[in-house]
Design a protein around this motif. Structure first.
Motif, PDB file in Angstrom:
ATOM      1  N   ALA A   1     -45.287  37.533 -68.601  1.00 48.06           N
ATOM      2  CA  ALA A   1     -45.134  36.203 -69.164  1.00 48.06           C
ATOM      3  C   ALA A   1     -44.495  35.238 -68.274  1.00 48.06           C
ATOM      4  O   ALA A   1     -45.007  34.202 -68.006  1.00 48.06           O
ATOM      5  CB  ALA A   1     -44.281  36.194 -70.543  1.00 48.06           C
ATOM      6  N   ALA A   2     -43.567  35.421 -67.477  1.00 46.69           N
ATOM      7  CA  ALA A   2     -43.057  34.842 -66.288  1.00 46.69           C
ATOM      8  C   ALA A   2     -44.158  34.521 -65.410  1.00 46.69           C
ATOM      9  O   ALA A   2     -44.244  33.491 -64.829  1.00 46.69           O
ATOM     10  CB  ALA A   2     -41.615  35.535 -65.905  1.00 46.69           C
ATOM     11  N   ALA A   3     -44.718  35.708 -65.117  1.00 44.81           N
ATOM     12  CA  ALA A   3     -45.743  35.413 -63.818  1.00 44.81           C
ATOM     13  C   ALA A   3     -46.960  34.457 -64.398  1.00 44.81           C
ATOM     14  O   ALA A   3     -47.361  33.608 -63.576  1.00 44.81           O
ATOM     15  CB  ALA A   3     -46.368  36.791 -63.843  1.00 44.81           C
ATOM     16  N   LYS A   4     -47.258  34.612 -65.763  1.00 47.07           N
ATOM     17  CA  LYS A   4     -48.253  33.653 -66.094  1.00 47.07           C
ATOM     18  C   LYS A   4     -47.999  31.993 -65.910  1.00 47.07           C
ATOM     19  O   LYS A   4     -48.704  31.238 -65.805  1.00 47.07           O
ATOM     20  CB  LYS A   4     -48.443  33.689 -67.726  1.00 47.07           C
ATOM     21  N   GLU A   5     -46.555  31.903 -66.107  1.00 45.00           N
ATOM     22  CA  GLU A   5     -46.122  30.444 -65.841  1.00 45.00           C
ATOM     23  C   GLU A   5     -46.300  30.141 -64.629  1.00 45.00           C
ATOM     24  O   GLU A   5     -46.430  28.988 -64.163  1.00 45.00           O
ATOM     25  CB  GLU A   5     -44.538  30.462 -66.126  1.00 45.00           C
ATOM     26  N   VAL A   6     -45.980  31.111 -63.410  1.00 39.15           N
ATOM     27  CA  VAL A   6     -46.366  30.784 -62.020  1.00 39.15           C
ATOM     28  C   VAL A   6     -47.862  30.379 -61.910  1.00 39.15           C
ATOM     29  O   VAL A   6     -48.148  29.827 -61.123  1.00 39.15           O
ATOM     30  CB  VAL A   6     -45.971  31.768 -61.186  1.00 39.15           C
ATOM     31  N   PHE A   7     -48.710  31.130 -62.563  1.00 40.60           N
ATOM     32  CA  PHE A   7     -50.109  31.129 -62.425  1.00 40.60           C
ATOM     33  C   PHE A   7     -50.531  29.592 -62.919  1.00 40.60           C
ATOM     34  O   PHE A   7     -51.185  28.860 -61.987  1.00 40.60           O
ATOM     35  CB  PHE A   7     -50.950  31.998 -63.034  1.00 40.60           C
ATOM     36  N   ASP A   8     -49.766  29.349 -63.932  1.00 43.26           N
ATOM     37  CA  ASP A   8     -50.012  27.746 -64.458  1.00 43.26           C
ATOM     38  C   ASP A   8     -49.477  26.661 -63.373  1.00 43.26           C
ATOM     39  O   ASP A   8     -50.061  25.954 -63.427  1.00 43.26           O
ATOM     40  CB  ASP A   8     -49.396  27.604 -65.859  1.00 43.26           C
TER      41      ASP A   8
ATOM     42  N   LYS B   1     -49.988  46.520 -71.645  1.00 41.28           N
ATOM     43  CA  LYS B   1     -51.207  45.971 -71.970  1.00 41.28           C
ATOM     44  C   LYS B   1     -51.053  45.025 -72.745  1.00 41.28           C
ATOM     45  O   LYS B   1     -51.851  44.027 -72.996  1.00 41.28           O
ATOM     46  CB  LYS B   1     -51.932  47.420 -72.859  1.00 41.28           C
ATOM     47  N   GLU B   2     -49.960  44.875 -73.783  1.00 44.34           N
ATOM     48  CA  GLU B   2     -49.752  43.751 -74.572  1.00 44.34           C
ATOM     49  C   GLU B   2     -49.577  42.650 -73.963  1.00 44.34           C
ATOM     50  O   GLU B   2     -50.092  41.404 -74.006  1.00 44.34           O
ATOM     51  CB  GLU B   2     -48.530  44.092 -75.550  1.00 44.34           C
ATOM     52  N   GLY B   3     -48.668  42.591 -72.789  1.00 48.77           N
ATOM     53  CA  GLY B   3     -48.480  41.370 -71.868  1.00 48.77           C
ATOM     54  C   GLY B   3     -49.685  40.893 -71.309  1.00 48.77           C
ATOM     55  O   GLY B   3     -49.899  39.661 -71.391  1.00 48.77           O
ATOM     56  N   ILE B   4     -50.637  41.842 -70.765  1.00 49.62           N
ATOM     57  CA  ILE B   4     -51.779  41.242 -70.184  1.00 49.62           C
ATOM     58  C   ILE B   4     -52.761  40.739 -71.040  1.00 49.62           C
ATOM     59  O   ILE B   4     -53.381  39.638 -71.053  1.00 49.62           O
ATOM     60  CB  ILE B   4     -52.471  42.423 -69.162  1.00 49.62           C
ATOM     61  N   SER B   5     -52.999  41.301 -72.425  1.00 48.84           N
ATOM     62  CA  SER B   5     -53.641  40.785 -73.295  1.00 48.84           C
ATOM     63  C   SER B   5     -53.234  39.274 -73.962  1.00 48.84           C
ATOM     64  O   SER B   5     -54.201  38.373 -74.095  1.00 48.84           O
ATOM     65  CB  SER B   5     -53.851  41.725 -74.494  1.00 48.84           C
ATOM     66  N   LYS B   6     -52.047  39.345 -74.010  1.00 48.93           N
ATOM     67  CA  LYS B   6     -51.510  38.016 -74.494  1.00 48.93           C
ATOM     68  C   LYS B   6     -51.700  36.951 -73.525  1.00 48.93           C
ATOM     69  O   LYS B   6     -51.801  35.781 -73.742  1.00 48.93           O
ATOM     70  CB  LYS B   6     -50.189  38.023 -74.771  1.00 48.93           C
ATOM     71  N   HIS B   7     -51.218  36.922 -72.198  1.00 52.25           N
ATOM     72  CA  HIS B   7     -51.195  35.959 -71.207  1.00 52.25           C
ATOM     73  C   HIS B   7     -52.578  35.816 -70.372  1.00 52.25           C
ATOM     74  O   HIS B   7     -52.459  35.020 -69.436  1.00 52.25           O
ATOM     75  CB  HIS B   7     -49.770  36.105 -70.365  1.00 52.25           C
ATOM     76  N   PHE B   8     -53.142  37.113 -70.092  1.00 56.20           N
ATOM     77  CA  PHE B   8     -54.111  36.828 -68.975  1.00 56.20           C
ATOM     78  C   PHE B   8     -55.579  37.168 -69.522  1.00 56.20           C
ATOM     79  O   PHE B   8     -56.447  37.702 -68.774  1.00 56.20           O
ATOM     80  CB  PHE B   8     -53.588  37.841 -67.844  1.00 56.20           C
ATOM     81  N   SER B   9     -55.739  37.417 -70.799  1.00 56.22           N
ATOM     82  CA  SER B   9     -56.907  37.883 -71.488  1.00 56.22           C
ATOM     83  C   SER B   9     -58.156  36.925 -71.051  1.00 56.22           C
ATOM     84  O   SER B   9     -59.158  37.388 -70.722  1.00 56.22           O
ATOM     85  CB  SER B   9     -57.018  37.968 -72.895  1.00 56.22           C
ATOM     86  N   GLU B  10     -57.796  35.654 -70.779  1.00 48.79           N
ATOM     87  CA  GLU B  10     -58.911  34.683 -70.241  1.00 48.79           C
ATOM     88  C   GLU B  10     -59.133  34.545 -68.573  1.00 48.79           C
ATOM     89  O   GLU B  10     -59.861  33.748 -68.370  1.00 48.79           O
ATOM     90  CB  GLU B  10     -58.626  33.240 -70.944  1.00 48.79           C
ATOM     91  N   GLU B  11     -58.174  35.380 -68.118  1.00 50.89           N
ATOM     92  CA  GLU B  11     -58.203  35.187 -66.506  1.00 50.89           C
ATOM     93  C   GLU B  11     -59.553  36.043 -66.080  1.00 50.89           C
ATOM     94  O   GLU B  11     -59.318  37.345 -65.992  1.00 50.89           O
ATOM     95  CB  GLU B  11     -57.044  35.614 -65.957  1.00 50.89           C
ATOM     96  N   GLU B  12     -60.730  35.551 -65.711  1.00 52.10           N
ATOM     97  CA  GLU B  12     -61.682  36.354 -65.013  1.00 52.10           C
ATOM     98  C   GLU B  12     -61.405  36.834 -63.742  1.00 52.10           C
ATOM     99  O   GLU B  12     -60.958  36.072 -62.997  1.00 52.10           O
ATOM    100  CB  GLU B  12     -62.785  35.484 -65.328  1.00 52.10           C
ATOM    101  N   GLY B  13     -61.917  38.087 -63.404  1.00 46.63           N
ATOM    102  CA  GLY B  13     -61.727  38.589 -62.239  1.00 46.63           C
ATOM    103  C   GLY B  13     -60.571  38.870 -61.683  1.00 46.63           C
ATOM    104  O   GLY B  13     -60.249  38.966 -60.446  1.00 46.63           O
ATOM    105  N   LEU B  14     -59.462  38.946 -62.393  1.00 49.84           N
ATOM    106  CA  LEU B  14     -58.086  38.920 -62.100  1.00 49.84           C
ATOM    107  C   LEU B  14     -57.893  40.663 -61.511  1.00 49.84           C
ATOM    108  O   LEU B  14     -58.145  41.467 -62.079  1.00 49.84           O
ATOM    109  CB  LEU B  14     -57.077  38.925 -63.149  1.00 49.84           C
ATOM    110  N   ILE B  15     -57.268  40.595 -60.241  1.00 51.32           N
ATOM    111  CA  ILE B  15     -56.792  42.110 -59.783  1.00 51.32           C
ATOM    112  C   ILE B  15     -55.444  42.453 -60.115  1.00 51.32           C
ATOM    113  O   ILE B  15     -54.687  41.556 -60.118  1.00 51.32           O
ATOM    114  CB  ILE B  15     -56.992  41.843 -58.115  1.00 51.32           C
TER     115      ILE B  15
END
Length: 420
Positions: A224-231, A264-278
């Motif tokens: 979740a904290a990483a997603k804030e940095v992405f944003d 898996k829960e964290g990725i699904s919640k915060h990065f499910s819409e990020e296409e091509g993410l490594i």
């Protein structure tokens, strides 16, 4: 895995760098004691410690990771155990590697690993090491300070960056890391801006929840904290990030299953819409810890009433430093080749409270004061399982006992699957 698959893996491993030309013994998963006894008897008068490495267990741990976390590419953390046979096996299996220094990069590349399979995952590097990474084409690293940005700009301006963030209080973990590494939330924007001003490409976020802890749900908070940095990068008008490195902290036990669920829960919640993410990770302990067993010879004995005291050929200044530095709890099994040759495991023997010392002249070199062992003799052996993580890697040469010279014997156990 079926027999054909196992045979294919053995053939591949036999040609692996670091292993080629060395014998790999196939044994039943329950035959380790007999295998070790055969090694001891073949050595005759030799009493030095040795490791045995279970390549079959390694294969099964690799399969479990691929099954449970297929979207995440593991970069094995070399610092956990740089044993050359183990690294050679990992290289042959197509692994990528997390290196923390020039020496680790050199070691891995000498095994034929290409530079694009290496991340220089040390947030604070000597500038000479950064220059070396540039010279061999290692083009991905981490940072968490302005000074690191400046060093990378001077010495490796083509390098892609992951910003390492501090995400939680990891003080309850066996090996907490956040006190040393990770940008604080209020530092992230200025660090991103500094990298942008230096025309360095920040392509993602890295974190590490700490090693050897039980709070595997920390992965959810960290993601979740990483997603804030992405944003934040989007808000700053920077190129969209494309890498999430979830670090290490994995163990080969039931906590791994819970960690998988949390990730898996964290990725699904915060990065499910990020296409091509490594997605990347830096596991060390998960792959190395359970694959190694340490065999040590009893070189001394003293009896004081009901207490038994034994001296063995490795200790706190060697492989057993994990007790101090990694807060490990080590266990052992007796192999009584001298005192009880008919029953080498001493399973029916009377037990005595025992102290086990290492071989050096320092009284601090005490492995345990509370083992319950049979009445063993000099030249019997103690076997220590789960000795692959932060053991030989961090041992010393104190008193002339050279940890790095402990040999490794290879075997392949017939394990059909790994279940935690």
């Amino acid at each position: 895995m079926n027999a054909a698959e196992n045979g294919g893996y053995i053939q591949s491993l036999q040609m692996a760098p670091g292993i080629k030309g060395k014998k790999i013994t196939w044994i039943n998963k329950n035959g380790i004691l007999g295998f070790v006894e055969s090694i001891i008897l073949s050595q005759k008068e030799a009493s030095e410690p040795f490791y045995i490495l279970d390549l079959g267990l390694l294969i099964n741990l690799v399969h479990k990771w691929a099954h449970d976390l297929p979207m995440i590419q593991p970069y094995y953390a070399v610092k956990c155990n740089p044993n050359i046979e183990f690294l050679g096996a990992m290289a042959a299996l197509g692994f990528s590697f997390d290196c923390a220094s020039r020496a680790e990069i050199e070691t891995v590349m000498a095994l034929g690993v290409s530079s694009d399979r290496i991340i220089f995952a040390n947030p604070c590097k000597a500038e000479s090491h950064i220059k070396y990474a540039a010279s061999v084409g290692v083009n991905l690293t981490t940072f968490d300070s302005i000074n690191e940005v400046r060093k990378i700009k001077r010495s490796h301006p083509e390098c892609a960056l992951l910003i390492r963030i501090k995400v939680m209080d990891d003080s309850t973990f066996r090996s907490p890391l956040s006190s040393k590494y990770g940008a604080l939330p209020n530092e992230i924007e200025s660090l991103l801006q500094a990298a942008q001003a230096a025309q360095l490409d920040v392509i993602g976020v890295s974190f590490h929840i700490g090693s050897g802890g039980n709070d595997v749900y920390a992965y959810r908070y960290a993601i979740a904290a990483a997603k804030e940095v992405f944003d934040t990068t989007v808000q700053l008008g920077m190129p969209k990030m494309k890498v999430l490195n979830i670090g290490g902290g994995f163990t080969a036990d039931t906590h791994f299953n819970v960690a998988v669920m949390a990730i898996k829960e964290g990725i699904s919640k915060h990065f499910s819409e990020e296409e091509g993410l490594i997605f990347m990770a830096e596991p060390g302990r998960y792959f190395a810890e359970k694959c190694f067993t340490l065999a040590t010879n009893i070189i001394g004995k003293r009896v004081r009433g009901d207490l038994r005291e034994y001296w063995i050929t490795d200790g706190i200044y060697g492989s057993m430093n994990c007790i101090v530095n990694d807060h490990a709890v080590v266990t052992c099994s007796p192999l009584g080749t001298t005192s009880n040759p008919i029953n080498p495991t001493c399973t029916n023997a009377e037990l005595y409270k025992s102290t086990v010392f290492g071989p050096t002249c320092d009284a601090y070199d005490t492995i345990s004061t509370s083992y319950w062992l049979p009445d063993l003799e000099v030249d019997d052996w103690l076997l220590f399982p789960n000795m692959g993580a932060y053991t030989s890697a961090t041992g010393s040469n104190f008193n002339g006992f050279t940890t790095s010279s402990i040999p490794t014997i290879l075997y392949y156990s017939n394990i059909s699957c790994v279940n935690f």
